[in-house]
Design a protein around this motif. Structure first.
Motif, short mmCIF file in Angstrom:
data_model
loop_
_atom_site.label_atom_id
_atom_site.label_comp_id
_atom_site.label_asym_id
_atom_site.label_seq_id
_atom_site.Cartn_x
_atom_site.Cartn_y
_atom_site.Cartn_z
N PHE A 29 -1.63 2.95 -11.57
CA PHE A 29 -2.96 3.39 -11.30
C PHE A 29 -3.42 4.73 -11.82
N THR A 44 -9.66 -0.01 -0.90
CA THR A 44 -8.39 0.43 -1.38
C THR A 44 -7.95 -0.75 -2.29
N ILE A 45 -7.26 -0.42 -3.30
CA ILE A 45 -6.40 -1.42 -4.37
C ILE A 45 -5.04 -1.13 -4.30
N SER A 46 -4.34 -2.03 -3.98
CA SER A 46 -2.78 -1.99 -3.70
C SER A 46 -2.14 -3.06 -4.66
N GLU A 58 0.81 -1.37 -0.08
CA GLU A 58 0.04 -0.11 -0.02
C GLU A 58 0.96 1.13 -0.22
N GLU A 61 -5.20 11.22 -3.67
CA GLU A 61 -5.79 10.58 -4.95
C GLU A 61 -7.08 11.10 -5.36
N SER A 76 -10.90 0.48 -12.07
CA SER A 76 -10.98 -0.22 -10.67
C SER A 76 -10.49 0.59 -9.49
N ARG A 77 -9.44 1.51 -9.37
CA ARG A 77 -9.40 2.26 -8.39
C ARG A 77 -10.35 3.33 -8.10
N ARG A 81 -12.84 3.21 -4.50
CA ARG A 81 -12.68 4.29 -3.77
C ARG A 81 -14.29 4.54 -3.54
N SER A 88 -7.41 2.21 -13.52
CA SER A 88 -7.76 3.55 -12.88
C SER A 88 -9.21 3.41 -12.68
#
Length: 451
Positions: A406, A434-436, A186, A217, A424-425, A429, A422
């Motif tokens: 991302f 979160t996506i890491s 992360e 972000e 997916s993030r 959100r 992008s």
């Protein structure tokens, strides 16, 4: 016999001492009464000692009081009930002062405990330390943010983040700095603000630590969205008429080339070539319009429709949906289902779309491997958050790629558009998740979805 009045006791002692002196004077140096004289002398000395000791009684009382203050022991109680009204009042006043000290100390301890509770439960990470780096206090928010236990010195943070350790030591009063921090895949950006205080003549530094990664972000995506809206609007306004006109012109020329009129026979080949060019322009214009429409999706994601569903069923559905594509590319998909009944509250279609995007990316990442393999699993992390992992045994990514993966329009694939991750993030959100990514060259890549 003990009198209950200090003055009477003092007067009696003085009278007894005077009588002793009188009898000693009467006897004089008469050797016949040598034993009596010796006895009276000893009695005189004893009375003088007792008188001095009695006179020092008040001094010892004050000494006990001062010692209780010196050693912060306010359990001492003073009692002079048999020494008269004056001494009783002195003892009573000393007890009142001692009780007042005890009340003040209890109140300060309660306030200190109250402030410590606030300090530990405040949402912002707080770190107090001396100018030499010795840590005094570290609250729970800071421990949770940095994922550490107790620390004795700022220098111990160097293994976690050299920039953070250096910043805390070099920042002056009122200085601020942004420190990048990466933990368990992360990415975080820590805002560090240092203040210098003076406590009882000693300088103490207070540093606030706050993770502003989500805010950054959001601002970043807002800027990208505004840029995409402007670009797509301008491109669509320019390309749509070209596509329409070229398609119409192609149809018009095609109608002429299909006729057998003698006067256009010689121009038929030239018209066919022009028509082909117009057809190419029309087709590429439509492709560009479709391409721009895909980027519009970054700014038009709908609000999630939250429902509760079983994570195991979700993973089974992903496996079924991608079974044919996995078989065609000869990629092995290993699904590790959770051991317990795990329910997730989210927009199922959005989560499916994210998992499909990640799995397809993994399929492309492992296509050059001798034994391509993808792993899909679900579990609970240390904070009891549902975590879904998509792993592959591909070539992995560089640190630079992980930092930019991302960002819209960025892609590590030659034919990639740079919008899948992008999107997916954005979807994660919207779910407050979160996506890491965790990756290492030669050891594959893992994407983690935390809800």
């Amino acid at each position: 016999m003990r009198f209950k009045h200090y003055k009477l006791q003092l007067l009696l002692r003085v009278l007894l001492l005077a009588l002793t002196v009188y009898f000693i004077a009467r006897i004089g140096l008469n050797q016949a009464y040598y034993g009596t004289l010796l006895g009276l002398g000893l009695l005189f000395l004893l009375q003088v000692w007792l008188l001095i000791r009695y006179m020092e009684h008040t001094s010892r009382l004050y000494l006990r009081f001062l010692n209780s203050i010196k050693y912060d022991d306010f359990t001492e109680q003073f009692s002079l009930s048999g020494d008269g009204k004056t001494m009783h009042e002195i003892a009573q006043r000393l007890n009142e002062v001692t009780n007042k000290f005890r009340e003040v100390r209890t109140e300060k301890e309660a306030q200190l405990h109250y402030y410590e509770m606030i300090f530990q439960h405040i949402g912002t990470g707080i770190l107090t330390y001396k100018p030499d780096g010795s840590i005094l206090l570290l609250n729970n928010a800071a421990k949770k943010l940095l994922k550490i236990g107790q620390l004795a010195h700022v220098q111990e943070l160097e293994s976690l983040s050299p920039e953070l350790a250096l910043g805390l030591q070099q920042l002056e009063n009122g200085d601020k700095v942004l420190v990048p921090l990466r933990q368990s895949g992360e990415q975080a950006t820590i805002a560090v603000h240092v203040m210098e205080l003076s406590v009882l003549g000693d300088k103490v530094r207070l540093a606030s630590l706050q993770n502003i990664q989500r805010e950054l972000e959001e601002k970043e995506m807002e800027a990208w969205s505004n840029l995409i809206k402007v670009l797509t609007h301008e491109i669509m306004n320019s390309v749509t008429p070209i596509s329409s006109l070229s398609a119409s012109a192609y149809e018009e020329i095609s109608s002429y080339t299909d006729t057998a009129l003698e006067e256009i026979t010689l121009l038929r080949e030239e018209l066919q070539e022009v028509g082909q060019c117009l057809h190419t322009i029309s087709r590429r214009s439509e492709g560009l319009i479709h391409f721009v429409s895909d980027f519009r999706n970054l700014t038009t994601i709908s609000v999630p429709k939250i429902t509760q569903f079983n994570v195991t069923e979700l993973l089974q559905e992903i496996r079924l949906l991608l079974r044919e594509q996995l078989a065609q590319k000869q990629v092995q998909l290993e699904v590790q289902y959770p051991h317990q009944h795990m329910l997730l509250s989210a927009d199922r279609s959005m989560v499916e779309q994210v998992l499909i995007n990640l799995t397809k990316n993994a399929m492309e990442a492992v296509q050059d491997q001798p034994k391509p393999k993808i792993s899909l699993s679900a579990s609970l992390d240390q904070r009891s958050r549902i975590t879904i992992a998509v792993s592959d045994n591909g070539q992995g990514m560089t640190e630079e790629a992980m930092e930019k993966i991302f960002i819209p329009f960025y892609s590590t694939k030659k034919s990639g558009s740079g919008i899948g991750l992008s999107l997916s993030r954005q979807m994660m959100r919207l779910h407050k998740g979160t996506i890491s990514v965790q990756s290492e060259l030669g050891r594959g890549t893992t994407f983690l979805l935390r809800f």
